[in-house]
Design an enzyme around this catalytic site. Structure first.
Site, short mmCIF file in Angstrom:
data_model
loop_
_atom_site.label_atom_id
_atom_site.label_comp_id
_atom_site.label_asym_id
_atom_site.label_seq_id
_atom_site.Cartn_x
_atom_site.Cartn_y
_atom_site.Cartn_z
N HIS A 1 0.81 -1.22 0.00
CA HIS A 1 0.00 0.00 0.00
C HIS A 1 0.84 1.26 0.00
CE1 HIS A 1 -3.70 -2.32 1.76
NE2 HIS A 1 -3.53 -2.51 0.47
N CYS B 1 4.40 12.61 -13.59
CA CYS B 1 5.31 11.74 -14.35
C CYS B 1 5.60 10.41 -13.67
CB CYS B 1 6.64 12.47 -14.63
SG CYS B 1 7.74 12.63 -13.19
N CYS C 1 10.54 16.29 -13.17
CA CYS C 1 9.88 17.04 -14.24
C CYS C 1 9.48 18.45 -13.83
CB CYS C 1 8.65 16.28 -14.74
SG CYS C 1 7.23 16.32 -13.61
N ASN D 1 -4.02 -12.63 15.78
CA ASN D 1 -4.86 -11.44 15.83
C ASN D 1 -5.42 -11.25 17.23
OD1 ASN D 1 -5.92 -9.20 14.50
ND2 ASN D 1 -6.91 -10.43 12.91
N ALA E 1 -0.27 -8.74 19.42
CA ALA E 1 0.84 -9.17 18.56
C ALA E 1 2.18 -9.17 19.30
CB ALA E 1 0.92 -8.27 17.34
#
Length: 227
Positions: A103, A114, A133, A195, A213
């Site tokens: 992401h 560009c 640019c 989780n 976690a």
């Protein structure tokens, strides 16, 4: 062992970074539609830059937690492909040698004209010129809603070739990441979820380990590494 790991907002939450979307539908007090879509950037680039300048500062002030460090340890012992939905650099600062940011990343800037990319300064403004640019089209190098996640071919291949897939701190709400366990499972890969609570797609996993976690990931890595 070949292992693919996907991490989501839950792993960074314990380092003090806000999870992706709160229960009230806001993201750090902003409607997602106002700060995380190409349309929002076209409508009010100053607001979008202000929002990401704040997120960049918050991420820079945060520190990796025990889960980040455990995954860096795992990479030293197994063939690990580490994929993250997070845009912070906590995995890198914990010592993980390579991280696939599907992401995008807060510490990168990109030219909307560009496509050139460069390291983001602490503060970005709508009129900042592109180094390549010179167009005043600087944007955060973030994958917004309506845009295609990065490195997908490499991720699908890693899932197919793994012996083990783990999803850590993910909600199971956001595709294509929410489909990773099903894809890996179709190729005979063992799938485990770590989780705080069962995700939306919990039934796609062979094993579920519930808890913060910073506690569950180090224990799981110890199982795989030992010693």
């Amino acid at each position: 062992m070949r292992i693919t790991v996907l991490t989501g907002a839950g792993i960074s939450a314990e380092s003090g970074l806000a999870t992706f979307r709160a229960s009230d539908g806001l993201w750090e007090n902003h409607r997602i539609e106002d700060v995380a879509t190409p349309e929002a950037f076209a409508r009010d680039p100053a607001l979008v830059h202000q929002f990401y300048n704040m997120r960049r500062a918050n991420a820079a002030a945060a520190q990796p937690n025990a889960a980040h460090h455990a995954l860096a340890r795992l990479a030293r012992h197994h063939d690990l492909v580490l994929v993250t939905q997070n845009v912070d650099d906590l995995h890198e600062r914990a010592g993980s040698p390579e991280v696939i940011h599907m992401h995008g990343a807060l510490d990168r800037a990109r030219c909307a004209a560009c496509g050139h990319g460069w390291p983001a300064p602490a503060v970005m403004l709508p009129d900042d010129p592109c180094p390549a640019c010179a167009a005043p089209a600087t944007r955060p190098d973030i994958v917004w809603f309506g845009e295609i996640p990065r490195h997908m071919e490499r991720i699908w291949q890693a899932l197919e070739e793994s012996d083990l897939f783990a999803a850590i701190g993910t909600s199971g709400n956001v595709y294509p990441a929410a489909g990773f366990a099903q894809h890996a499972g179709r190729h005979g890969v063992e799938c485990v979820e770590l989780n705080l609570e069962n995700s939306v797609n919990a039934l796609d996993f062979d094993r579920r380990i519930l808890g913060p976690a910073s506690r569950t990931v180090p224990a799981w890595v110890e199982e795989l590494v030992g010693g």
